[in-house]
Design a protein around this motif. Structure first.
Motif, PDB file in Angstrom:
ATOM      1  N   GLU A  25       2.370  13.794   0.698  1.00  0.00           N
ATOM      2  CA  GLU A  25       2.939  13.188   1.905  1.00  0.00           C
ATOM      3  C   GLU A  25       4.308  13.824   2.197  1.00  0.00           C
ATOM      4  O   GLU A  25       4.720  13.937   3.335  1.00  0.00           O
ATOM      5  N   SER A  48       8.339  -1.432   5.988  1.00  0.00           N
ATOM      6  CA  SER A  48       8.412  -1.692   7.435  1.00  0.00           C
ATOM      7  C   SER A  48       8.068  -3.134   7.784  1.00  0.00           C
ATOM      8  O   SER A  48       8.421  -3.628   8.839  1.00  0.00           O
ATOM      9  N   PHE A  49       7.369  -3.803   6.921  1.00  0.00           N
ATOM     10  CA  PHE A  49       6.784  -5.123   7.147  1.00  0.00           C
ATOM     11  C   PHE A  49       5.940  -5.158   8.425  1.00  0.00           C
ATOM     12  O   PHE A  49       5.868  -6.151   9.144  1.00  0.00           O
ATOM     13  N   GLN A 103       0.717  11.031  -3.612  1.00  0.00           N
ATOM     14  CA  GLN A 103       1.442  10.576  -2.420  1.00  0.00           C
ATOM     15  C   GLN A 103       2.810  11.251  -2.341  1.00  0.00           C
ATOM     16  O   GLN A 103       3.204  11.774  -1.293  1.00  0.00           O
ATOM     17  N   ILE A 117       0.853  -1.202   0.000  1.00  0.00           N
ATOM     18  CA  ILE A 117       0.000   0.000   0.000  1.00  0.00           C
ATOM     19  C   ILE A 117       0.884   1.245   0.000  1.00  0.00           C
ATOM     20  O   ILE A 117       2.071   1.175   0.365  1.00  0.00           O
ATOM     21  N   GLY A 118       0.322   2.370  -0.394  1.00  0.00           N
ATOM     22  CA  GLY A 118       1.072   3.637  -0.410  1.00  0.00           C
ATOM     23  C   GLY A 118       2.273   3.510  -1.331  1.00  0.00           C
ATOM     24  O   GLY A 118       2.161   3.068  -2.478  1.00  0.00           O
ATOM     25  N   GLN A 141       6.789  11.591   7.646  1.00  0.00           N
ATOM     26  CA  GLN A 141       5.323  11.636   7.495  1.00  0.00           C
ATOM     27  C   GLN A 141       4.671  11.351   8.845  1.00  0.00           C
ATOM     28  O   GLN A 141       3.938  10.391   9.004  1.00  0.00           O
ATOM     29  N   SER A 147       6.576  -4.336   1.618  1.00  0.00           N
ATOM     30  CA  SER A 147       6.355  -3.415   2.730  1.00  0.00           C
ATOM     31  C   SER A 147       7.698  -2.996   3.292  1.00  0.00           C
ATOM     32  O   SER A 147       8.461  -3.846   3.771  1.00  0.00           O
ATOM     33  N   VAL A 190       0.803  10.761   9.425  1.00  0.00           N
ATOM     34  CA  VAL A 190       0.158   9.502   9.058  1.00  0.00           C
ATOM     35  C   VAL A 190       0.008   8.589  10.285  1.00  0.00           C
ATOM     36  O   VAL A 190      -0.901   7.769  10.373  1.00  0.00           O
ATOM     37  N   THR A 199      -1.312  -4.405   4.685  1.00  0.00           N
ATOM     38  CA  THR A 199      -0.503  -5.330   3.886  1.00  0.00           C
ATOM     39  C   THR A 199      -0.416  -6.702   4.555  1.00  0.00           C
ATOM     40  O   THR A 199      -0.575  -7.733   3.900  1.00  0.00           O
ATOM     41  N   THR A 217       2.895  -2.943   8.211  1.00  0.00           N
ATOM     42  CA  THR A 217       1.685  -2.212   7.821  1.00  0.00           C
ATOM     43  C   THR A 217       0.457  -3.126   7.913  1.00  0.00           C
ATOM     44  O   THR A 217       0.433  -4.216   7.343  1.00  0.00           O
ATOM     45  N   LYS A 252      -3.282   5.819  12.388  1.00  0.00           N
ATOM     46  CA  LYS A 252      -2.923   4.412  12.588  1.00  0.00           C
ATOM     47  C   LYS A 252      -3.033   4.055  14.063  1.00  0.00           C
ATOM     48  O   LYS A 252      -3.565   3.007  14.423  1.00  0.00           O
ATOM     49  N   SER A 298       4.425   1.396  -1.447  1.00  0.00           N
ATOM     50  CA  SER A 298       4.701   0.015  -1.847  1.00  0.00           C
ATOM     51  C   SER A 298       3.686  -0.483  -2.865  1.00  0.00           C
ATOM     52  O   SER A 298       3.604  -1.681  -3.128  1.00  0.00           O
ATOM     53  N   ARG A 356       7.758   6.494  -0.486  1.00  0.00           N
ATOM     54  CA  ARG A 356       7.179   7.119  -1.692  1.00  0.00           C
ATOM     55  C   ARG A 356       8.228   7.438  -2.755  1.00  0.00           C
ATOM     56  O   ARG A 356       7.904   7.984  -3.802  1.00  0.00           O
TER      57      ARG A 356
HETATM   58  O1  LIG Z   1       5.876   0.031   2.825  1.00  0.00           O
HETATM   59  P1  LIG Z   1       5.156   0.079   4.115  1.00  0.00           P
HETATM   60  O2  LIG Z   1       6.083   0.108   5.297  1.00  0.00           O
HETATM   61  O3  LIG Z   1       4.163  -1.043   4.218  1.00  0.00           O
HETATM   62  O4  LIG Z   1       4.372   1.425   4.173  1.00  0.00           O
HETATM   63  C1  LIG Z   1       3.324   1.740   3.304  1.00  0.00           C
HETATM   64  C2  LIG Z   1       2.913   3.177   3.488  1.00  0.00           C
HETATM   65  O5  LIG Z   1       2.590   3.312   4.859  1.00  0.00           O
HETATM   66  C3  LIG Z   1       2.263   4.610   5.346  1.00  0.00           C
HETATM   67  O6  LIG Z   1       0.999   4.966   4.951  1.00  0.00           O
HETATM   68  C4  LIG Z   1       3.227   5.670   4.926  1.00  0.00           C
HETATM   69  O7  LIG Z   1       2.665   6.927   5.168  1.00  0.00           O
HETATM   70  C5  LIG Z   1       3.574   5.552   3.464  1.00  0.00           C
HETATM   71  O8  LIG Z   1       4.620   6.437   3.175  1.00  0.00           O
HETATM   72  C6  LIG Z   1       4.001   4.154   3.133  1.00  0.00           C
HETATM   73  O9  LIG Z   1       4.338   4.094   1.780  1.00  0.00           O
END
Ligand SMILES: O=P(O)(O)OC[C@H]1O[C@H](O)[C@H](O)[C@@H](O)[C@@H]1O
Length: 508
Positions: free
Chosen positions: A324, A181-182, A320, A122-123, A465, A179, A468, A187, A184, A472, A125, A240
């Motif tokens: 963002e 961060s793995f 984005q 998402i975003g 960001q 992802s 955001v 995701t 999200t 969450k 990714s 992004r």
């Molecule tokens: O790639 P990820 O860690 O799953 O993050 C996916 C998205 O999560 C958030 O919404 C951030 O604001 C975005 O910048 C990022 O692209």
């Protein structure tokens, strides 16, 4: 006519003759300090300075393109050789895997070739790879694999999951879980759904199908992805800004490494141009300076219309990147920003927009800048229809600036003023010679530099960001309230709405 504010870079041409200022050199519109900050942003990125101060990080997404076009970078990027080497090594691994999937060396447990890819993310990714898939598919590129299709899963919406998976065969589907961060929520939830779907076909399919793309390889391995198929990218690549690297693995698989590397080379051209030009003279800097000037004039909206249906996903991608990165409330020194850090970006392809929202831009009091993008040479041979499209493009650029019946006398005359178009909308004209992986790379990297330069002018951080996070965190608190009686939302309106929803769902 004053000398034209036209600049050309490779396949990209911009024209900024229709603006509200009279300056012939755009740098004149900035203070010395602002120009110095732009310089620091450019050199800081290419020499590994912490241009993301709130997270104490460098920003090295450009190293992902340097991995494809090293010569261009040798001029200025010595300080970041480690980053370039890292990006090159993951690129080499990924290229090999993409080739194996494409040529059938990497097969399903039943010995068949893969025919589908599910790209989960998402975003940052998701939006970039979706845009690339859409544009490259339209381009009918030679490298496109004849049988491999990509389905994107981003939203946490089970309607979408059901609908996408229903069309696919789990025994022939490869799944890229993307992802940074793995962690999200969306995701991982979708990855869980898809994993179950694969498992129902047989655990061997699940084991073979999962590919992980992340900055946190341990988390991907913990999720159950084989280490061999985890492709890592650097924490210093913002989500992004990440489409240039392993995040676009599915694109390499479907369209081939040669195509993807042309896309990187187009971006590298812009990096070189930005790094070697006087800072306020580069093409992205011109755009950023116009954006800044317009913001100072109270123009807080920017409508982007690509006159090419193949670029239908460009606006969501750029939204984005732009909002963002620049949607910040304070400067790096913690001072409140008096204006938004960027105009709100929105729009749709032309000519469709002309028959929808252009009316508001022509006549209402909304202060909006207009950016029109054309592709000069089409990929079809119906010249007359393309000439009609380009005529509309040229006409709108003229109409937005020149207006109609807009003298004071005409504007005040109720007999005719319903036809008045005030004009003087700042118009950015962008033209690509033709649409190709290379020119798209050039266009997107231009927008990236424009974004970071506009941030520098205003002394804001385009790489974090924090806003955001807020939603969450609240969502995490609300989730248990659906199932645990003891968990109650703190906010009274949320409490009320949740109770209404529960009532409607179960008749409680
Ligand atoms: O790639 P990820 O860690 O799953 O993050 C996916 C998205 O999560 C958030 O919404 C951030 O604001 C975005 O910048 C990022 O692209």
């Amino acid at each position: 006519m004053k000398s034209s504010l036209t600049q050309r870079l490779g396949p990209l041409t911009i024209n900024l003759d229709r603006q509200r200022f009279a300056a012939e050199s755009l740098g004149e519109l900035l203070s010395d300090q602002q120009v110095r900050r732009m310089q620091a942003m450019v050199s800081g990125q290419f020499t590994g300075k912490a241009v993301n101060p709130s997270e104490g990080r460098t920003a090295n997404h450009w190293a992902l393109r340097a991995a494809a076009a090293p010569a261009a970078y040798s001029l200025f990027a010595h300080a970041c050789q480690i980053d370039i080497d890292e990006a090159t090594s993951v690129k080499t691994r990924l290229e090999a895997f993409a080739d194996e999937v494409r040529n059938g060396q990497y097969r399903t447990p039943q010995g068949e070739t893969y025919t589908h890819i599910v790209h989960i993310g998402i975003g940052g990714s998701d939006l970039g790879p979706q845009l690339l898939d859409d544009v490259f598919t339209h381009l009918k590129l030679e490298g496109q694999h004849p049988h491999l299709s990509i389905a994107f899963l981003s939203n946490v919406d089970y309607h979408e999951v059901q609908e996408r998976l229903a069309r696919l065969d789990p025994t022939r589907t490869l799944v890229t879980i993307v992802s940074k961060s793995f962690t999200t929520r969306e995701t991982l939830l979708n990855a869980g759904h898809v994993r179950r779907w694969l498992r129902e076909a047989g655990t061997e399919f699940e084991e073979a199908a999962l590919v992980g793309i992340t900055c946190k390889p341990d988390k991907a391995i913990e999720f159950g992805i084989d280490r061999q198929r985890v492709f890592e990218f650097s924490e210093k690549v913002g989500g992004r800004f990440s489409l240039w690297g392993p995040v676009s693995a599915s694109i390499r698989m479907k369209f081939g490494n040669a195509v993807f590397n042309q896309f990187l080379e187009g971006a590298a051209l812009v990096d070189e141009h930005v790094a070697l030009s006087p800072v306020a003279d580069s093409l992205p800097a011109w755009l950023a300076i116009c954006d800044y000037y317009n913001l100072q004039q109270g123009i807080e909206s920017l409508m982007l219309s690509p006159y090419d249906s193949r670029l239908g996903l460009l606006v969501p991608y750029l939204q984005q990147l732009w909002m963002e990165s620049l949607g910040k409330g304070v400067t790096n020194e913690g001072k409140l920003l008096g204006t938004p850090g960027c105009p709100a970006l929105w729009g749709d392809v032309g000519t469709n927009g002309q028959h929808a929202f252009f009316q508001m831009l022509h006549q209402s009091a909304l202060e909006c800048a207009v950016e029109l993008l054309a592709v000069v040479c089409p990929a079809h041979d119906d010249q007359p229809s393309h000439q009609i499209l380009l005529s509309h493009f040229l006409a709108q650029a003229e109409a937005f600036y020149n207006g109609r019946l807009n003298t004071d006398e005409q504007r005040n005359n109720p007999e005719i003023n319903y036809r008045t178009c005030p004009g003087k909308r700042p118009v950015h004209v962008l033209m690509l010679d033709r649409l190709s992986p290379y020119s798209l790379g050039c266009l997107l990297a231009t927008w990236e530099h424009r974004t970071t330069l506009l941030a520098a002018i205003q002394d804001i951080n385009p790489f974090d960001q924090w806003g955001v996070e807020l939603g969450k965190t609240i969502a995490e608190q609300i989730e248990p309230c659906w199932t645990q009686l003891s968990a109650i939302p703190k906010d009274p309106v949320t409490r009320h709405l949740l109770a209404l929803m529960k009532h409607q769902q179960c008749g409680e």
